[in-house]
Scaffold this motif. Structure first.
Motif: not given
Length: 299
Positions: A27-34, A66-73
């Motif tokens: 039931d936990h959505k977007k768990l990775g983001d958290s 951090t790099s992965i999140r920046q690349r996603l943006k």
């Protein structure tokens, strides 16, 4: 108090960072983001006083996150043609890694898979699952079970559905076994067999509904090591119990002493994935793992 907080964060980050791209769990959505937000809100800040409290390995993991999140943006605003070029470049490098692996250059192959991961678009999860899982196989052969566990966990987190990538489950089961973690290895081995039972892939599905010998051997080995079914084993005569000494032992002639063989019958999961499942390893007295020659790629 602050130093204690960062000590705990430093230790927890080593495991949690591998789950940072987990889409959901139950039931936990977007768990990775958290998870990622918690890890980065303090640990990834540029203040020197904070970063000095972290080990160099943790810093590298958080910088990678951090790099992965920046690349996603960045990729959200990137033309589709450029994304296709990046994906094609990643595939070329991956095939170079396959060739190196096939020739026996395992360290070189792992390096190529890392390069391919850096090129592969973040949203191309299916391709990244294969790359992480292939690199994990390299780490197994290089006797680095912790790195193999990290990569297989990332592959399982990215896979859709979550935690259902059969080869990654099997590789992580082997890595846990190398570390002597019987319960963890047993759980992944059972999940691997379950995936095989539901698979329509001719290379993975159970032949004549029979559990592969290598998987059966590992499961039985870990069941004995973990003693999860001790009472049942005693009841059905699998072991004998010396009440005076408080020790359980296997009856002479019983087949509980198992050699653990790796995948000898599995092939490619898909055309792009390695056929890296026929390396064999045995359970020796010193519990070290011995692998046979690298398998041949067909992807």
């Amino acid at each position: 108090m602050q130093s204690c907080y960062f000590y705990v964060m430093d230790k927890a980050a080593l495991a949690l960072v591998d789950l940072a791209e987990l889409s959901s769990l139950g039931d936990h959505k977007k768990l990775g983001d958290s998870i990622a937000n918690v890890l980065l809100q303090d640990c990834a800040l540029p203040q020197v006083s904070i970063r000095t409290m972290l080990t160099s390995h943790t810093k590298e993991l958080l910088d990678e996150l951090t790099s992965i999140r920046q690349r996603l943006k960045w990729e959200k605003n990137m033309p589709k043609e450029d994304l296709h070029i990046k994906q094609a470049a990643s595939l070329v490098v991956k095939l170079e890694g396959n060739s190196l692996f096939s020739s026996g250059d395992i360290a070189g192959a792992a390096s190529k898979y890392s390069e391919a991961l850096a090129l592969c678009p973040v949203k191309s999860k299916k391709e990244r699952v294969v790359l992480y899982s292939n690199r994990a196989q390299c780490y197994l052969l290089l006797q680095d079970p912790l790195a193999a566990i990290s990569d297989t966990t990332r592959a399982l987190s990215l896979h859709n559905p979550v935690n259902r990538h059969a080869k990654s489950l099997w590789r992580r089961a082997q890595a846990y076994d190398m570390l002597g973690l019987a319960k963890e290895s047993l759980l992944d081995a059972i999940l691997f067999i379950n995936e095989c039972s539901q698979s329509t892939d001719p290379d993975l599905c159970l032949k004549q509904n029979k559990v592969p010998d290598y998987a059966e051997r590992l499961v039985k080995k870990q069941m004995h090591a973990a003693w999860l079914f001790k009472e049942a084993a005693l009841k059905h005569g699998g072991v004998h119990y010396d009440g005076k000494r408080g020790e359980a032992y296997v009856r002479e002639g019983d087949d509980s002493e198992w050699e653990t063989a790796s995948e000898s019958e599995m092939g490619n999961e898909e055309k792009e994935e390695t056929n890296d499942d026929d390396s064999e390893w045995q359970n020796e007295d010193d519990r070290k793992i011995k692998y046979e020659k690298p398998p041949v790629f067909k992807g």
